[in-house]
Design a protein around this motif. Structure first.
Motif, PDB file in Angstrom:
ATOM      1  N   PHE A  37       0.813  -1.210   0.000  1.00  0.00           N
ATOM      2  CA  PHE A  37       0.000   0.000   0.000  1.00  0.00           C
ATOM      3  C   PHE A  37       0.855   1.273   0.000  1.00  0.00           C
ATOM      4  O   PHE A  37       0.396   2.326   0.408  1.00  0.00           O
ATOM      5  N   HIS A 318      -3.989  13.395  -2.922  1.00  0.00           N
ATOM      6  CA  HIS A 318      -4.500  12.670  -4.071  1.00  0.00           C
ATOM      7  C   HIS A 318      -4.634  11.222  -3.629  1.00  0.00           C
ATOM      8  O   HIS A 318      -4.121  10.829  -2.586  1.00  0.00           O
ATOM      9  N   ILE A 319      -5.300  10.446  -4.437  1.00  0.00           N
ATOM     10  CA  ILE A 319      -5.446   9.028  -4.104  1.00  0.00           C
ATOM     11  C   ILE A 319      -4.965   8.208  -5.282  1.00  0.00           C
ATOM     12  O   ILE A 319      -5.248   8.538  -6.440  1.00  0.00           O
ATOM     13  N   LEU A 320      -4.228   7.157  -4.980  1.00  0.00           N
ATOM     14  CA  LEU A 320      -3.818   6.210  -6.004  1.00  0.00           C
ATOM     15  C   LEU A 320      -4.708   4.975  -5.881  1.00  0.00           C
ATOM     16  O   LEU A 320      -4.957   4.492  -4.773  1.00  0.00           O
TER      17      LEU A 320
ATOM     18  N   ASP B 225      -6.020   6.605   5.442  1.00  0.00           N
ATOM     19  CA  ASP B 225      -4.903   6.849   4.536  1.00  0.00           C
ATOM     20  C   ASP B 225      -4.795   5.750   3.479  1.00  0.00           C
ATOM     21  O   ASP B 225      -4.442   6.016   2.343  1.00  0.00           O
ATOM     22  N   LYS B 226      -5.085   4.516   3.891  1.00  0.00           N
ATOM     23  CA  LYS B 226      -5.044   3.369   2.984  1.00  0.00           C
ATOM     24  C   LYS B 226      -6.299   2.543   3.226  1.00  0.00           C
ATOM     25  O   LYS B 226      -6.684   2.329   4.379  1.00  0.00           O
ATOM     26  N   MET B 313      -6.629   1.476  -2.237  1.00  0.00           N
ATOM     27  CA  MET B 313      -6.585   2.933  -2.351  1.00  0.00           C
ATOM     28  C   MET B 313      -5.610   3.497  -1.331  1.00  0.00           C
ATOM     29  O   MET B 313      -5.614   3.073  -0.174  1.00  0.00           O
ATOM     30  N   MET B 314      -4.778   4.414  -1.757  1.00  0.00           N
ATOM     31  CA  MET B 314      -3.773   4.971  -0.857  1.00  0.00           C
ATOM     32  C   MET B 314      -3.584   6.455  -1.149  1.00  0.00           C
ATOM     33  O   MET B 314      -3.431   6.859  -2.291  1.00  0.00           O
ATOM     34  N   LYS B 315      -3.618   7.242  -0.096  1.00  0.00           N
ATOM     35  CA  LYS B 315      -3.445   8.689  -0.269  1.00  0.00           C
ATOM     36  C   LYS B 315      -1.974   9.046  -0.409  1.00  0.00           C
ATOM     37  O   LYS B 315      -1.108   8.379   0.155  1.00  0.00           O
TER      38      LYS B 315
END
Lengths: 330, 330
Positions: A37, A318-320, B225-226, B313-315
């Motif tokens: 992550f 932002h988010i990935l 955050d994740k 999803m990870m910021k």
């Protein structure tokens, strides 16, 4: 030859900047983390998620070495403090295998990670805050007037703002929840402005060839969240003194205090890319280019301090998204 | 008619999503903040930086009203908890001026901001954790076995993770640094999985028409955050019970606990867009479209739960640069 970035974490911009600089010359960025992550992984040309036993990191080092050899890696760097120590301990192992760690000297790494060693090492060289390394010493210093309240207590080897406490009264030295009181350092809590400095010390000459300064406006989780780009001659003059030590190579992140009466203190030195580096990069400095020169054996000369001033900078999220093999960001 | 977003803060993605939905129909997004370093401001069609006296916010409300009238604003919403209370108090003032606050009922706002009122209001309606509202009550509950250690102490009206402490021993109830012990609530600290839920309650019918769930993997400064996108029937069944109250309108952010034996607790309800909303939006839900329908007087029907599942999803941070009139991001 490719570049490996260990503990890529959330440092997505940094990975992107390196690709921008190195990819046109067919050099790749390999990112590494212990956590799948870690968004930084997914911005690299290639990434690996590997295990790390913090009590016995020899397997971790072996894995990194194997990846370096498989991926034709010529240089490695890490983005977190504890790993600087680990990489320094294994410096010769990497070098024997043709891999150059982008690292300052062992002295620089030991004396920056441990905040009391930092004080001991630098007090004669640059302006640093008077520091006590034990509760007893601090209480004594308060009594004798050598240390003024309020006092700030910091974990001796801490990162970010974790575990930092302000003590307003002498009796609070006793009630503070210590792991061990010798794992803390004590300093006067200054009422001051705070500046973040990114400096690049040439890997070949040790000269401080590039610098970026920002005044910190707001912090979040111990990181600079809002800042303004500035240049101050007085801060420059203080940090350039570090060249004399000969200890520094590559990117160095510094935290500087400025009091109302113009006194400067170097509060912290981290011999690695700081979390705020992308601020400077977007204002005009380019440590990737300087490091790439060094990787090619080219010595850098002092860069003009001509980055953009008075730029207001503010972080946001932002988010990935990693959806199977499909990776995208918002 | 345009939409005004107050306390835009760092919520850049949210502002962008609204523009994507409303701009094609010539509706504008006006963003507001008290801090010119709020990056969210610079993603709007137009922005204002205004003053706010927290002790006497009537001037602030007047300024918002003036901006709404100047900018042809039909709807306003805020992104921070304390301002929900303020907007609810001024609901009729806004309505008289033809401005609709996107807000749940006063009951919903009062009973979510204050964590003990939350417990009192919801304990008969949905599954919530047993909660004590004073140190004395908590100590009594531990003695009688009604409350098990470790216990978590939270500021009664706090946001994020600020001021939250875990108590492992009864004597810690006394040594905890309280502002006032009645400003804290006490609950059992559960060993559980944690889910974030974004729900949209139709502004006209009050029906919960859209929902997104994510399992939280890691927090940072009290924010997710994740996370991984999921859908769980059991959580859905619990939160849809909130419809019966008739209290909710618009976006609602929920925090849900799931224990190893499958017990569900609604830990927190914030009747506003949650900080993690962009995660759901990018997986396929679209509260902007639903709100825009409501703004046009169109009632939404229940949306299918067909968003993308198992997305990691990870910021990470981006930086916004404001260089005089020139605004750019990295």
């Amino acid at each position: 030859m490719n570049l490996l970035i260990a503990s890529a974490g959330r440092r997505c911009e940094l990975v992107k900047f390196f690709r921008t600089e190195l990819n046109p010359f067919f050099h790749k960025i390999i990112a590494l983390d212990i956590n799948e992550f870690a968004p930084g992984l997914y911005f690299a040309d290639k990434h690996y998620v590997i295990k790390k036993d913090f009590d016995n990191p020899s397997e971790y080092i072996k894995d990194i070495l194997r990846i370096c050899l498989d991926e034709n890696v010529g240089h490695i760097l890490s983005l977190v403090d504890p790993e600087l120590v680990l990489f320094a301990e294994n410096r010769s192992l990497f070098m024997e295998n043709g891999i150059t760690p982008v690292l300052s000297s062992d002295e620089a790494i030991q004396n920056t990670f441990d905040k009391y060693s930092f004080y001991e090492a630098y007090k004669g060289l640059v302006s640093v805050l008077d520091t006590c390394d034990s509760k007893e010493d601090a209480v004594e210093a308060v009594k004798s007037g050598r240390l003024q309240l309020p006092v700030i207590a910091k974990p001796r080897c801490g990162s970010g703002s974790a575990g930092i406490t302000t003590l307003h009264y002498t009796n609070e030295f006793d009630t503070l929840k210590y792991n061990s009181s010798h794992n803390y350092i004590f300093q006067r809590k200054l009422d001051c402005r705070e500046f973040g400095v990114d400096a690049y010390f040439d890997m070949i000459s040790g000269e401080m060839v590039s610098v970026f300064m920002k005044e910190k406006i707001a912090l979040r989780s111990g990181e600079t969240d809002k800042a303004v780009s500035v240049f101050r001659e007085d801060i420059y003059d203080e940090i350039v003194k570090l060249e004399k030590t000969g200890w520094f190579r590559g990117p160095v992140d510094l935290d500087v205090f400025l009091t109302a009466d113009g006194k400067i203190y170097i509060n912290e030195i981290n011999p690695r890319f700081g979390g705020g580096y992308p601020m400077g990069h977007n204002c005009g400095v380019n440590f990737m280019k300087l490091l790439f020169n060094n990787m090619k054996g080219i010595q850098n000369t002092r860069q003009p301090n001509d980055y953009k001033l008075n730029v207001k900078m503010m972080k946001y999220n932002h988010i990935l998204f990693v959806d199977g093999g499909h990776i995208y960001n918002d």
